[in-house]
Design an enzyme around this catalytic site. Structure first.
Site, PDB file in Angstrom:
ATOM      1  N   SER A  81       0.862  -1.188   0.000  1.00  0.00           N
ATOM      2  CA  SER A  81       0.000   0.000   0.000  1.00  0.00           C
ATOM      3  C   SER A  81       0.886   1.222   0.000  1.00  0.00           C
ATOM      4  O   SER A  81       2.026   1.174   0.467  1.00  0.00           O
ATOM      5  CB  SER A  81      -0.871   0.031   1.251  1.00  0.00           C
ATOM      6  OG  SER A  81      -0.093   0.365   2.395  1.00  0.00           O
ATOM      7  N   ASP A  82       0.401   2.334  -0.502  1.00  0.00           N
ATOM      8  CA  ASP A  82       1.145   3.568  -0.300  1.00  0.00           C
ATOM      9  C   ASP A  82       0.881   4.008   1.137  1.00  0.00           C
ATOM     10  O   ASP A  82      -0.272   4.171   1.559  1.00  0.00           O
ATOM     11  CB  ASP A  82       0.739   4.664  -1.290  1.00  0.00           C
ATOM     12  CG  ASP A  82       1.760   5.802  -1.280  1.00  0.00           C
ATOM     13  OD1 ASP A  82       2.676   5.771  -0.436  1.00  0.00           O
ATOM     14  OD2 ASP A  82       1.657   6.716  -2.112  1.00  0.00           O
ATOM     15  N   TYR A  83       1.920   4.185   1.836  1.00  0.00           N
ATOM     16  CA  TYR A  83       1.897   4.664   3.221  1.00  0.00           C
ATOM     17  C   TYR A  83       0.596   4.274   3.936  1.00  0.00           C
ATOM     18  O   TYR A  83       0.294   3.092   4.014  1.00  0.00           O
ATOM     19  CB  TYR A  83       2.150   6.177   3.241  1.00  0.00           C
ATOM     20  CG  TYR A  83       3.115   6.537   4.352  1.00  0.00           C
ATOM     21  CD1 TYR A  83       4.465   6.243   4.256  1.00  0.00           C
ATOM     22  CD2 TYR A  83       2.642   7.116   5.526  1.00  0.00           C
ATOM     23  CE1 TYR A  83       5.337   6.532   5.288  1.00  0.00           C
ATOM     24  CE2 TYR A  83       3.510   7.422   6.567  1.00  0.00           C
ATOM     25  CZ  TYR A  83       4.863   7.128   6.442  1.00  0.00           C
ATOM     26  OH  TYR A  83       5.719   7.410   7.467  1.00  0.00           O
ATOM     27  N   ALA A 129      -2.382   4.491   3.060  1.00  0.00           N
ATOM     28  CA  ALA A 129      -3.523   4.516   2.123  1.00  0.00           C
ATOM     29  C   ALA A 129      -4.624   3.533   2.504  1.00  0.00           C
ATOM     30  O   ALA A 129      -5.782   3.748   2.160  1.00  0.00           O
ATOM     31  CB  ALA A 129      -3.038   4.232   0.706  1.00  0.00           C
TER      32      ALA A 129
END
Ligand code: NOJ
Length: 753
Positions: free
Chosen positions: A292-294, A296
């Protein structure tokens, strides 16, 4: 834990690993069945559910003056076997210390994966990615990311969160600086070059790292250029424009993908099954893992898509987001969700398996410390050859936007008034996302760079203004030196953090009072040549500067060796060869503006662009200030004798397109030769121009070369209304040119067979 049990477990694991000993993890192998399956099976048979979940968890370390820091809490989780990967921890010692905890103090000793944002160089910083794209030099880009991998891997990093392959057509968006611009073909070719550079041919070598194609998908199309913002687009645009660079990354063997912060047509990317299950895995056969992005995953609650963090965890893992970066949701909720039957145990096991497989491919089970070698670290970072490559790359990323009266190149015996807030800068010059790059003391400023060509006494310096303020008190001093000098070089632009993440602007002019300052200087010395060097992370509205300066050199943020690369170009040691990877508008009201737009039913007549009731503006032309693919050279290149091998081809034929390029000027130089087509009629409308190939060729002065491109029906394919990827029979216009600004004169027909 019972000591005897631990000893038994470790012996079992070692045995299990050695039974099916297997060596290499070739890049590109994510298409094939894993050769590590039996090893992973053996290991997973020993793992508890909590340990399997642990592999899907990533935490961030921090950094202080003495090195990486990791909170006591995170260390505790590592000891419990609840962490699979860390980000923001690097240096041979820092990673070794942490790895030691994972290897020696956890039940199974599974090594950690260290990820980091190695975006345009690691220690030796290359130009920002948009600048790299402006070089159109795939070999150089691949080599730059190989160097980044060398340096990063010597500092314990196994995995970079790069390349960002988001198509970006909105200069307001700060992250346009991190990508390769607006074009599908160029972005796709560059995506492959990055992946190859980072991963090399052999992931088990200790100087290659995992690549991560991000942000899947549509992140560059956020409404109004705002970061993290809503994206709505038809599947057609998604498949024809935004997906291809990601597909190219998969084809090049990218081992990992990152989700995007944005929602796409109402579904946040991290919970989007259509993207991760259907497209990425089922259609493209991607076998790596998705992070995942950070935060997200839990941001899906704010999106209004998940009811709470636990629900977000369920949505993400079920959609195919394997690893949770910093969200805490996998560690906290996955077990409960499995017990409640909301997530299948097998789904988590599949995620764990893919993450373990990456660790096997990197050879971390053979030697978990193989990337954490202080001696290698010392001899690798800032190697002379890396700095030389960065200098060359800085020079080749520069785009000469204007050069009236042959203002450039400069001659050595002149006095230069070097003016502007970025002229002596060593901090902004390395740009945004230069995560491990030293902000001070390491980068070469333009002031320093020029001294390779002129003596210090011939450089008169005044800052004159700030990047962003309305203080005019120092204009006078700058005017005074401009009057004394033979030629004026003004170095203006944005601050490095005016682009990058969370750095969108609604105004894309030079910030502060810089334009006024340029005008003041231009007015004060109207007969002297004024050269404008720009550092910025996005296309700017340069309409006024275009009138004020004799020459404009777009330098983006050129990196550690930026000052030297710029000096090389200013003095003609390197003849500028960069071409814009993105359109520069005349003003912000033209956005979105990109070269391969559709035609509309009322296109403007070329001989009367202001005609009423046509698709135009009443105040400004439709054309950009500087088009995609554009960039000047100190020499001239002529295009002659364009020929195609046939006026008709079948779906299995090859069409050869040839042109003769002559260097008719006075300098040797590179030209980026571009091949464009236009599918005149389609079952869905097609862009007015599409780049389908390019070659960067070197021609000595007076030299000419016949340049040849091969085109097949495969190059003409697109997703139609039915979402089938096919080339449609009909007439295609075709041209070879030095920028996207040309008129087609030739065409061919693709026959129905
Ligand atoms: C957030 C950014 O969107 C992403 O590109 C980056 O890789 C991660 N943070 C990790 O730093």
């Amino acid at each position: 834990m019972n000591r005897l049990f631990k000893i038994y477990t470790v012996i079992a694991v070692v045995l299990a690993f050695s039974i099916n000993s297997c060596t290499t993890g070739k890049s590109g192998s994510n298409m094939a069945e894993s050769s590590y399956d039996s090893k992973i099976d053996s290991l997973m048979s020993l793992m508890t559910l909590e340990e399997k979940i642990g592999q899907t968890v990533m935490y961030s370390g921090g950094w202080d003056k003495t090195g990486p820091t990791v909170s006591a809490n995170n260390k505790k989780y590592i000891r419990e076997g609840s962490v699979g990967a860390m980000l923001n921890v690097f240096s041979a010692k820092g990673t070794r210390d942490l790895q030691k905890i994972a290897v020696e103090e956890t039940r199974l000793g599974i090594p950690l994966l260290f990820g980091y944002d190695v975006i345009h160089g690691h220690r030796t910083i290359f130009p920002i990615n948009l600048g790299l794209a402006a070089s159109w030099d795939l070999e150089e880009i691949e080599n730059g990311s190989r160097i980044a991998a060398e340096e990063a891997s010597a500092e314990g990093i196994h995995w970079t969160f790069a390349p960002m392959v988001d198509i970006a057509r909105d200069p307001r968006w700060g992250r346009i600086s991190e990508g390769a611009g607006e074009d599908v073909y160029l972005c796709s070719e560059i995506a492959k070059a990055y992946v190859k550079g980072f991963q090399g041919d052999d992931l088990s070598a200790n100087n290659t790292i995992l690549a991560c194609a991000k942000h899947f998908v549509g992140y560059g199309a956020g409404q109004a250029g705002r970061d993290y913002h809503t994206v709505n687009m038809g599947e057609n645009e998604l498949r024809n424009t935004y997906l291809p660079p990601f597909k190219a990354a998969v084809d090049a063997g990218a081992e990992t993908f990152m989700t995007a912060f944005n929602e796409l047509n109402g579904v946040p990317a991290s919970g989007n099954k259509f993207l991760y299950r259907q497209i990425l895995r089922d259609e493209w056969k991607f076998k790596g893992f998705v992070v995942s992005d950070y935060t997200a995953i839990f941001e899906m609650v704010q999106h209004g898509f998940a009811t709470d963090n636990k629900d977000a965890a369920r949505l993400a893992i079920n959609a195919g987001t394997d690893m949770d970066m910093m969200g805490e949701v996998n560690r906290m909720y996955l077990k409960e969700l499995i017990e409640e039957g909301k997530v299948k145990k097998e789904t988590v096991e599949e995620a764990c398996r893919k993450i373990l497989e990456a660790k096997f491919k990197l050879g971390l089970f053979d030697d978990p410390y193989r990337y954490s070698d202080e001696a290698r670290e010392k001899e690798t970072i800032y190697k002379k050859e890396f700095l030389e490559a960065a200098r060359k790359s800085a020079a080749s990323s520069l785009v000469l936007l204007k050069n009236d009266k042959k203002a450039l190149p400069l001659t050595k015996n002149k006095t230069i008034a070097l003016i502007g807030p970025l002229a002596k800068d060593e901090e902004n010059i390395i740009g945004n996302w230069a995560a491990a790059g030293d902000r001070r003391g390491r980068a070469v400023s333009i002031f320093e760079g020029l001294q390779e060509y002129v003596s210090k006494t011939n450089i008169l310096y005044a800052q004159g203004c700030d990047i962003e303020s309305d203080d005019e008190s120092r204009f006078k001093e700058a005017v005074a030196i401009a009057k004394k000098a033979d030629v004026i070089v003004m170095v203006m632009g944005e601050d490095y953090d005016m682009s990058g993440e969370a750095a969108s602007r609604t105004n894309i002019k030079l910030p502060g009072n810089q334009t006024e300052f340029i005008r003041t200087i231009a007015d004060a010395v109207p007969n002297k040549q004024l050269i404008l060097v720009l550092m910025n992370g996005r296309p700017l509205d340069l309409s006024e500067e275009n009138l004020l300066a004799d020459a404009i050199l777009e330098a983006w943020f050129p990196g550690t060796m930026g000052g030297l690369g710029i000096a090389d170009v200013l003095f003609g040691a390197y003849n500028p060869s960069g071409k814009l990877p993105v359109t520069f508008p005349r003003n912000i009201g033209q956005i979105p503006i990109y070269y391969n737009m559709k035609n509309t039913g009322r296109p403007i007549p070329p001989d009367n662009p202001k005609e009423d009731y046509k698709s135009n503006y009443i105040d400004v032309a439709n054309t950009p200030l500087y088009p995609f693919g554009y960039g000047l050279s100190y020499t001239n290149f002529e295009y002659k004798d364009f020929k195609i091998s046939s006026k008709e081809i079948t779906k299995t034929d090859k069409l050869i397109a040839n042109v003769t390029i002559s260097n008719t000027g006075n300098y040797d130089g590179y030209e980026v030769v571009q091949l464009y087509v236009h599918d005149k009629v389609g079952s869905i409308t097609r862009p007015v121009k599409e780049l389908k190939g390019f070659q960067k060729v070197f021609l000595k002065k007076g030299e000419h070369k016949r340049i040849r491109f091969t085109l097949t029906a495969g190059d003409l394919k697109f997703y139609g209304y039915d979402m089938k990827f096919k080339a449609e029979p009909g007439v295609f216009e075709i041209a070879i040119a030095g920028s996207s600004d040309f008129d087609f004169k030739e065409s061919f027909t693709l026959k129905n067979d």
